[in-house]
Design an enzyme around this catalytic site. Structure first.
Site, PDB file in Angstrom:
ATOM      1  N   LYS A   1       0.774  -1.201  -0.185  1.00  0.00           N
ATOM      2  CA  LYS A   1      -0.025   0.017  -0.072  1.00  0.00           C
ATOM      3  C   LYS A   1       0.845   1.324   0.081  1.00  0.00           C
ATOM      4  O   LYS A   1       0.588   2.166  -0.893  1.00  0.00           O
ATOM      5  CB  LYS A   1      -0.891  -0.248   1.314  1.00  0.00           C
ATOM      6  CG  LYS A   1      -1.716   1.330   1.467  1.00  0.00           C
ATOM      7  CD  LYS A   1      -2.231   1.244   2.718  1.00  0.00           C
ATOM      8  CE  LYS A   1      -1.633   1.613   4.061  1.00  0.00           C
ATOM      9  NZ  LYS A   1      -1.263   2.775   4.515  1.00  0.00           N
TER      10      LYS A   1
ATOM     11  N   ARG B   1       0.909  14.752  12.909  1.00  0.00           N
ATOM     12  CA  ARG B   1       1.857  14.326  11.720  1.00  0.00           C
ATOM     13  C   ARG B   1       2.053  15.531  10.742  1.00  0.00           C
ATOM     14  O   ARG B   1       1.467  15.435   9.748  1.00  0.00           O
ATOM     15  CB  ARG B   1       1.164  13.251  10.956  1.00  0.00           C
ATOM     16  CG  ARG B   1       0.776  12.070  11.843  1.00  0.00           C
ATOM     17  CD  ARG B   1       0.062  10.941  11.291  1.00  0.00           C
ATOM     18  NE  ARG B   1       0.925  10.190  10.449  1.00  0.00           N
ATOM     19  CZ  ARG B   1       0.111   9.168   9.572  1.00  0.00           C
ATOM     20  NH1 ARG B   1      -0.996   8.843   9.647  1.00  0.00           N
ATOM     21  NH2 ARG B   1       1.100   8.576   8.490  1.00  0.00           N
TER      22      ARG B   1
ATOM     23  N   ILE C   1       9.035   6.523  16.616  1.00  0.00           N
ATOM     24  CA  ILE C   1       8.525   7.020  15.181  1.00  0.00           C
ATOM     25  C   ILE C   1       7.334   7.954  15.754  1.00  0.00           C
ATOM     26  O   ILE C   1       7.150   9.426  15.311  1.00  0.00           O
ATOM     27  CB  ILE C   1       8.407   6.249  14.219  1.00  0.00           C
ATOM     28  CG1 ILE C   1       9.304   5.254  13.944  1.00  0.00           C
ATOM     29  CG2 ILE C   1       7.912   6.963  12.796  1.00  0.00           C
ATOM     30  CD1 ILE C   1      10.962   5.871  13.409  1.00  0.00           C
TER      31      ILE C   1
ATOM     32  N   ARG D   1      -8.458  -0.107   5.339  1.00  0.00           N
ATOM     33  CA  ARG D   1      -7.664   0.953   4.710  1.00  0.00           C
ATOM     34  C   ARG D   1      -6.472   0.393   3.946  1.00  0.00           C
ATOM     35  O   ARG D   1      -5.701   0.598   3.134  1.00  0.00           O
ATOM     36  CB  ARG D   1      -7.232   1.956   5.563  1.00  0.00           C
ATOM     37  CG  ARG D   1      -8.309   2.852   5.870  1.00  0.00           C
ATOM     38  CD  ARG D   1      -7.670   3.813   6.915  1.00  0.00           C
ATOM     39  NE  ARG D   1      -6.959   4.881   6.157  1.00  0.00           N
ATOM     40  CZ  ARG D   1      -6.894   6.070   6.621  1.00  0.00           C
ATOM     41  NH1 ARG D   1      -7.368   6.541   7.613  1.00  0.00           N
ATOM     42  NH2 ARG D   1      -5.922   6.785   5.794  1.00  0.00           N
TER      43      ARG D   1
END
Ligand code: EPU
Length: 419
Positions: free
Chosen positions: A22, A122, A328, A398
């Site tokens: 993806k 983000r 992260i 998703r």
């Protein structure tokens, strides 16, 4: 509303086929804007983020045709320079690649701020830094990012503050036609970046160093469309590896690049799980009993943050204590509360989670807060006592094609229910 229902306790046996990646397919789809023609893409994963990307491209004037063999024909010749529909781009992080692609083809881009899974802040400041250093001017009008480069972009050096996957891909896309050479330093080394560069080079771009920390892009005048097969999804593969390891059983995970899975394989081996590597598949064999370990998420070739929740679910069943340090995304721990509802004993101190393993979990109603959190809850449910009902299926869809179907084919008692 849909839920995934899992009755725990079955081991997993058989073969599972992994779909295309993806997070490589997303930048490649938007990069097709650059070559103004008819591309044929193979191994595109049939997941909702890809369907949404194709809808965005169609809304901008692209033509999409699904072939019987599963390939997708994407004709970008008719793409117009206009703002992408906000109701689409706000739902998906990958839509940020529209900025680089529109800027490169039209010298301007207007894109609503991209959305995506919510695990904290983000920002896209590193993408913007790259566009600005290539000569674009950036402004925000009513939540829409407007990028402008009337005289075209000019190659430049861009040093990323962190090896961001999105910023590296977006700057590569933006700089394909830039005059001169662009050098991205501290670039992300993920296989997604290599796949994007391979696709663009196949179309006539001149990109070197993808997969290392310095990527050099020499601007070319034009690209031509091509046929391209997306690489297999390392995170989907890793999810099945951890699922088998946790539930027990023996599964051959097919259509993978074993090199991409090394961090995952090594961690499973450290826990006492057997991993056998073949040319394009791996076989995981597990008794369902394994040791606790510590993991730290890192950029590739380290252990991907996108595997952190799945390992977290496995750690609930490991002997002894396991720890996870998330480097992260500091907000990627929402799934812990759901595991605790199932009976897990976990403490969270900043970005370090500590799992007291070895206690049985009990099925109950839980809610996925994002894509990988959803996968983690399914893994926890496979080994739990009783039945778990997992909400938030739209997140799982998703990024996973037919997760319940693939697990059911391996022997799991799993189904989708409408409530
Ligand atoms: N970051 C910044 N500024 C930026 C860009 C990133 O501060 O301009 C920070 C982020 O906040 C994060 C770190 O840098 O702390 C890494 O972010 P990165 O840009 O690498 O992530 P991304 O491109 O937004 C992609 C995947 C994510 C995956 C990450 C890390 C896509 C569409 N998404 O996101 O995938 O977690 O890389 O590998 O490619 C998933 O598939 O479940 C998923 C969330």
């Amino acid at each position: 509303m849909k839920k995934i229902k899992v009755k725990g306790g079955n081991i997993l046996i058989g073969d599972v086929h992994i779909s295309g990646m993806k997070n490589a397919a997303l930048p490649i789809l938007f990069a097709c804007i650059l070559n103004k023609g008819v591309n044929v893409l193979y191994n595109l994963p049939p997941v909702s983020d890809i369907a949404l990307s194709l809808e965005i491209l169609e809304a901008l004037g692209a033509k999409v045709t699904n072939n019987i063999d599963g390939s997708v024909v994407l004709d970008t010749s008719g793409v117009r320079s206009e703002a992408a529909p906000y109701e689409y781009v706000s739902r998906m992080r990958g839509s940020s690649y529209l900025i680089g692609a529109m800027l490169a083809r039209f010298g301007e881009a207007r894109v609503g701020m991209p959305g995506g899974c919510d695990f904290g802040d983000r920002p896209i400041d590193q993408h913007i830094k790259g566009f600005v250093s290539l000569g674009a001017s950036i402004s925000f009008i009513d939540g829409v990012l407007c990028a402008q480069a009337d005289d075209g972009l000019v190659g430049s050096k861009v040093y990323l503050d962190m090896p961001s996957v999105g910023a590296t891909a977006n700057i590569i896309i933006a700089s394909v036609f830039a005059k001169g050479t662009t050098e991205i330093m501290n670039a992300a080394r993920e296989p997604h970046i290599v796949d994007l560069a391979n696709f663009l080079n196949r179309c006539g771009a001149d990109i070197r160093g993808a997969g290392t920390e310095t990527v050099r892009i020499r601007g070319v005048r034009e690209l031509h469309p091509c046929r391209y097969s997306i690489s297999p999804d390392m995170i989907e593969a890793g999810t099945y590896m951890v699922a088998v390891a946790t539930a027990g059983g023996c599964v051959n995970i097919k259509n993978v690049v074993p090199k991409h899975l090394e961090a995952i394989s090594e961690k499973l081996i450290e826990m006492g799980v057997d991993v056998e590597v073949f040319e394009d598949s791996v076989t995981v064999t597990s008794s369902g009993k394994f040791r606790g370990v510590s993991v730290k998420t890192w950029t590739y070739p380290g252990l991907a943050t996108d595997m952190q929740p799945q390992f977290g679910a496995m750690f609930c069943y490991a002997e002894g204590v396991s720890t996870v340090k998330e480097f992260i995304y500091e907000g990627r721990f929402k799934y812990l509360n759901e595991l605790m509802k199932m009976g897990a004993t976990i403490s969270l101190d900043g970005t370090t989670a500590r799992f007291m393993g070895g206690l049985p979990l009990e099925g109950c109603a839980v809610e996925a807060s994002d894509l990988r959190a959803g996968a983690a809850l399914v893994i926890a449910a496979l080994a739990a006592k009783g039945t778990t009902e997992i909400g938030g299926v739209e997140y799982i869809e998703r990024g996973y094609h037919d997760l319940e179907g693939k697990l059911a084919a391996l022997g799991a008692d799993i189904s989708i229910i409408d409530i």
